[in-house]
Design an enzyme around this catalytic site. Structure first.
Site, PDB file in Angstrom:
ATOM      1  N   ILE A  90      13.286  -6.975  -0.793  1.00 37.58           N
ATOM      2  CA  ILE A  90      14.106  -6.651  -1.869  1.00 37.58           C
ATOM      3  C   ILE A  90      14.357  -7.633  -2.813  1.00 37.58           C
ATOM      4  CG2 ILE A  90      16.105  -5.639  -2.903  1.00 37.58           C
ATOM      5  CD1 ILE A  90      16.337  -4.144  -0.393  1.00 37.58           C
ATOM      6  N   CYS A 114      17.986   6.055  -5.227  1.00 32.65           N
ATOM      7  CA  CYS A 114      16.677   5.846  -5.180  1.00 32.65           C
ATOM      8  C   CYS A 114      16.008   7.214  -4.752  1.00 32.65           C
ATOM      9  CB  CYS A 114      16.419   4.579  -3.978  1.00 32.65           C
ATOM     10  SG  CYS A 114      17.241   5.072  -2.385  1.00 32.65           S
TER      11      CYS A 114
END
Length: 179
Positions: A90, A114
């Site tokens: 990430i 998400c």
């Protein structure tokens, strides 16, 4: 078990409200969930959102963009890949930018999502909890509850090592829950 939430729009008919999967209140003005679909729009509308923070990489669907436009909801898209070992991480700077949106009260109420509302959303919420001064035990307990049955050690490590100094605060617009 039927998870339908029913409200009366007026005395002549009822409308069924369906929250997206993994929907929950994070803190006042901040919600989290999986990707909202058309059947979730009446529920989302009731939240009176000013913004949505999405962590998906893909283009936002036209039907969702139309819904946001019709309801004056601003979209902040931060494409974040899933934190899967060993080659995908990430990006810390993108999470910092997303947090900068979340800690600006002009963007609230907002919905973070998400695809499934588990891992990427969990990382962002975990980093927000760091800003709120939560203990790692509490942060990881919440992360595991939403990511069940597949908590990712790499996500928890990301939350632990995230540099909170990267988050930008706008003077006079910091939410009460952060002070």
């Amino acid at each position: 078990m039927d998870n339908t939430i029913v409200t009366e729009e007026d005395s002549s008919f009822q409308i069924d409200l369906y929250p997206p999967e993994n929907f929950s209140l994070v803190c006042p003005g901040v919600y989290r969930s999986s990707f909202p679909k058309k059947r979730h729009f009446p529920f989302i509308k009731k939240l009176k959102l000013k913004s949505i923070v999405t962590l998906i990489l893909e283009d936002y669907p036209e039907i969702n963009l139309q819904f946001l436009n019709e309801n004056n909801i601003k979209l902040y898209q931060f494409g974040v890949p899933g934190n899967k070992e060993p080659f995908v991480d990430i990006p810390e700077n993108i999470i910092a930018k997303a947090l900068t949106v979340l800690v600006d009260s002009r963007n609230l109420p907002t919905l973070i999502h998400c695809n499934k509302g588990k891992h990427r959303t969990g990382c962002l919420v975990g980093c927000l909890r760091r800003l709120q001064g939560w203990t790692f035990t509490s942060i990881f307990d919440e992360y595991r509850r939403f990511s069940n049955p597949k908590a990712r050690a790499m996500d928890q490590q990301f939350i632990e090592l995230f540099n909170t100094d990267l988050v930008i605060y706008h003077e006079g617009y910091t939410p009460d829950w952060l002070i």
